[in-house]
Design a protein around this motif. Structure first.
Motif, PDB file in Angstrom:
ATOM      1  N   TRP A   1      33.608  36.411  42.314  1.00  0.00           N
ATOM      2  CA  TRP A   1      33.893  37.472  43.271  1.00  0.00           C
ATOM      3  C   TRP A   1      32.837  38.564  43.202  1.00  0.00           C
ATOM      4  O   TRP A   1      33.082  39.708  43.560  1.00  0.00           O
ATOM      5  CB  TRP A   1      35.300  38.037  42.997  1.00  0.00           C
ATOM      6  CG  TRP A   1      36.356  37.007  43.258  1.00  0.00           C
ATOM      7  CD1 TRP A   1      37.087  36.878  44.395  1.00  0.00           C
ATOM      8  CD2 TRP A   1      36.786  35.952  42.399  1.00  0.00           C
ATOM      9  NE1 TRP A   1      37.941  35.800  44.302  1.00  0.00           N
ATOM     10  CE2 TRP A   1      37.778  35.209  43.070  1.00  0.00           C
ATOM     11  CE3 TRP A   1      36.430  35.538  41.111  1.00  0.00           C
ATOM     12  CZ2 TRP A   1      38.406  34.110  42.518  1.00  0.00           C
ATOM     13  CZ3 TRP A   1      37.064  34.430  40.554  1.00  0.00           C
ATOM     14  CH2 TRP A   1      38.039  33.737  41.257  1.00  0.00           C
TER      15      TRP A   1
ATOM     16  N   GLN B   1      34.089  35.734  48.285  1.00  0.00           N
ATOM     17  CA  GLN B   1      33.929  34.820  47.152  1.00  0.00           C
ATOM     18  C   GLN B   1      32.635  34.029  47.297  1.00  0.00           C
ATOM     19  O   GLN B   1      32.293  33.574  48.377  1.00  0.00           O
ATOM     20  CB  GLN B   1      35.080  33.806  47.092  1.00  0.00           C
ATOM     21  CG  GLN B   1      36.435  34.392  46.885  1.00  0.00           C
ATOM     22  CD  GLN B   1      37.516  33.325  46.928  1.00  0.00           C
ATOM     23  OE1 GLN B   1      37.278  32.157  47.260  1.00  0.00           O
ATOM     24  NE2 GLN B   1      38.726  33.721  46.591  1.00  0.00           N
ATOM     25  N   ASN B   2      31.953  33.850  46.182  1.00  0.00           N
ATOM     26  CA  ASN B   2      30.837  32.916  46.113  1.00  0.00           C
ATOM     27  C   ASN B   2      31.414  31.585  45.670  1.00  0.00           C
ATOM     28  O   ASN B   2      32.139  31.514  44.675  1.00  0.00           O
ATOM     29  CB  ASN B   2      29.800  33.371  45.085  1.00  0.00           C
ATOM     30  CG  ASN B   2      29.140  34.657  45.492  1.00  0.00           C
ATOM     31  OD1 ASN B   2      28.652  34.787  46.601  1.00  0.00           O
ATOM     32  ND2 ASN B   2      29.131  35.625  44.593  1.00  0.00           N
ATOM     33  N   ARG B   3      31.095  30.524  46.396  1.00  0.00           N
ATOM     34  CA  ARG B   3      31.582  29.190  46.053  1.00  0.00           C
ATOM     35  C   ARG B   3      30.391  28.246  45.912  1.00  0.00           C
ATOM     36  O   ARG B   3      29.684  27.973  46.874  1.00  0.00           O
ATOM     37  CB  ARG B   3      32.534  28.678  47.126  1.00  0.00           C
ATOM     38  CG  ARG B   3      33.777  29.544  47.232  1.00  0.00           C
ATOM     39  CD  ARG B   3      34.709  29.036  48.281  1.00  0.00           C
ATOM     40  NE  ARG B   3      35.884  29.895  48.386  1.00  0.00           N
ATOM     41  CZ  ARG B   3      36.846  29.719  49.267  1.00  0.00           C
ATOM     42  NH1 ARG B   3      36.780  28.706  50.117  1.00  0.00           N
ATOM     43  NH2 ARG B   3      37.868  30.535  49.298  1.00  0.00           N
TER      44      ARG B   3
ATOM     45  N   PRO C   1      38.696  27.261  44.345  1.00  0.00           N
ATOM     46  CA  PRO C   1      38.225  26.651  45.581  1.00  0.00           C
ATOM     47  C   PRO C   1      39.015  25.406  45.916  1.00  0.00           C
ATOM     48  O   PRO C   1      39.538  24.722  45.051  1.00  0.00           O
ATOM     49  CB  PRO C   1      36.760  26.324  45.280  1.00  0.00           C
ATOM     50  CG  PRO C   1      36.614  26.380  43.819  1.00  0.00           C
ATOM     51  CD  PRO C   1      37.719  27.231  43.279  1.00  0.00           C
TER      52      PRO C   1
ATOM     53  N   ARG D   1      29.616  31.611  51.026  1.00  0.00           N
ATOM     54  CA  ARG D   1      30.241  32.914  50.770  1.00  0.00           C
ATOM     55  C   ARG D   1      31.417  32.999  51.736  1.00  0.00           C
ATOM     56  O   ARG D   1      31.230  32.999  52.952  1.00  0.00           O
ATOM     57  CB  ARG D   1      29.228  34.038  51.038  1.00  0.00           C
ATOM     58  CG  ARG D   1      29.787  35.415  50.882  1.00  0.00           C
ATOM     59  CD  ARG D   1      29.700  35.884  49.471  1.00  0.00           C
ATOM     60  NE  ARG D   1      30.151  37.283  49.387  1.00  0.00           N
ATOM     61  CZ  ARG D   1      30.427  37.889  48.276  1.00  0.00           C
ATOM     62  NH1 ARG D   1      30.250  37.277  47.128  1.00  0.00           N
ATOM     63  NH2 ARG D   1      30.852  39.131  48.272  1.00  0.00           N
TER      64      ARG D   1
ATOM     65  N   GLN E   1      33.400  22.805  40.919  1.00  0.00           N
ATOM     66  CA  GLN E   1      33.467  23.930  41.850  1.00  0.00           C
ATOM     67  C   GLN E   1      33.526  25.217  41.033  1.00  0.00           C
ATOM     68  O   GLN E   1      34.392  25.362  40.170  1.00  0.00           O
ATOM     69  CB  GLN E   1      34.699  23.817  42.738  1.00  0.00           C
ATOM     70  CG  GLN E   1      34.712  22.554  43.568  1.00  0.00           C
ATOM     71  CD  GLN E   1      36.067  22.303  44.224  1.00  0.00           C
ATOM     72  OE1 GLN E   1      37.103  22.648  43.694  1.00  0.00           O
ATOM     73  NE2 GLN E   1      36.028  21.689  45.398  1.00  0.00           N
TER      74      GLN E   1
ATOM     75  N   THR F   1      33.703  29.441  41.403  1.00  0.00           N
ATOM     76  CA  THR F   1      33.999  30.552  42.301  1.00  0.00           C
ATOM     77  C   THR F   1      33.849  31.847  41.526  1.00  0.00           C
ATOM     78  O   THR F   1      34.300  31.947  40.376  1.00  0.00           O
ATOM     79  CB  THR F   1      35.442  30.454  42.844  1.00  0.00           C
ATOM     80  OG1 THR F   1      35.582  29.222  43.554  1.00  0.00           O
ATOM     81  CG2 THR F   1      35.764  31.605  43.784  1.00  0.00           C
TER      82      THR F   1
END
Length: 143
Positions: free
Chosen positions: A88, A133-135, A3, A129, A84, A86
């Motif tokens: 998937w 990707q989830n961040r 990220p 999102r 951060q 991240t």
């Protein structure tokens, strides 16, 4: 891709399989990275929050898959430690990072405390999102 959005070099950046057996190694790496910094006083909170967040990623984001990855990046300035994460995997449902209800202690349920702990121990928690990707961004104010 890790990220982006916070300037400056990362104190730690890594990418690992999103598996429960990897969590202790990630937590040790983070603890070593923070030990000699101004964020050392927040190490216990960081350990609890990261254990919960990584567990959620391994159990829920990749629930329908045999394998997944997790990227972690730690940034530090004079007043804030930012982590951060991240992945998937599948999206977090219903903005759970911000709106999960607090646990009911009399319920005697094993689950339900994760997001409560994460939100309680961080100064800021944000989730998005983006492009599959989830961040998850976790901020800890430094004392």
């Amino acid at each position: 891709m890790l990220p982006t959005g916070t300037d400056g070099p990362a104190l730690l950046a890594l990418c690992r399989p999103a598996l429960d057996v990897v969590t202790p190694d990630v937590l040790c790496a983070v603890d070593r990275a923070l030990a000699a910094t101004k964020a050392a006083s927040r190490r216990d909170d960081v350990q609890v929050v990261l254990a919960e967040a990584i567990n959620n990623i391994a159990e829920h984001a990749y629930a329908e898959r045999d394998f997944g990855a997790l990227a972690l990046r730690i940034l530090l300035n004079d007043t804030v430690l930012t982590i951060q994460l991240t992945d998937w995997g599948g999206a977090l449902p219903d903005d759970q990072a911000q709106n999960a209800p607090p646990p009911v202690p009399t319920n005697l349920s094993e689950g339900g405390y994760g997001w409560f702990l994460i939100r309680t121990l961080t100064s800021v928690t944000s989730y998005s999102r983006v492009h599959g990707q989830n961040r998850l961004t976790l901020e800890f104010e430094l004392f």
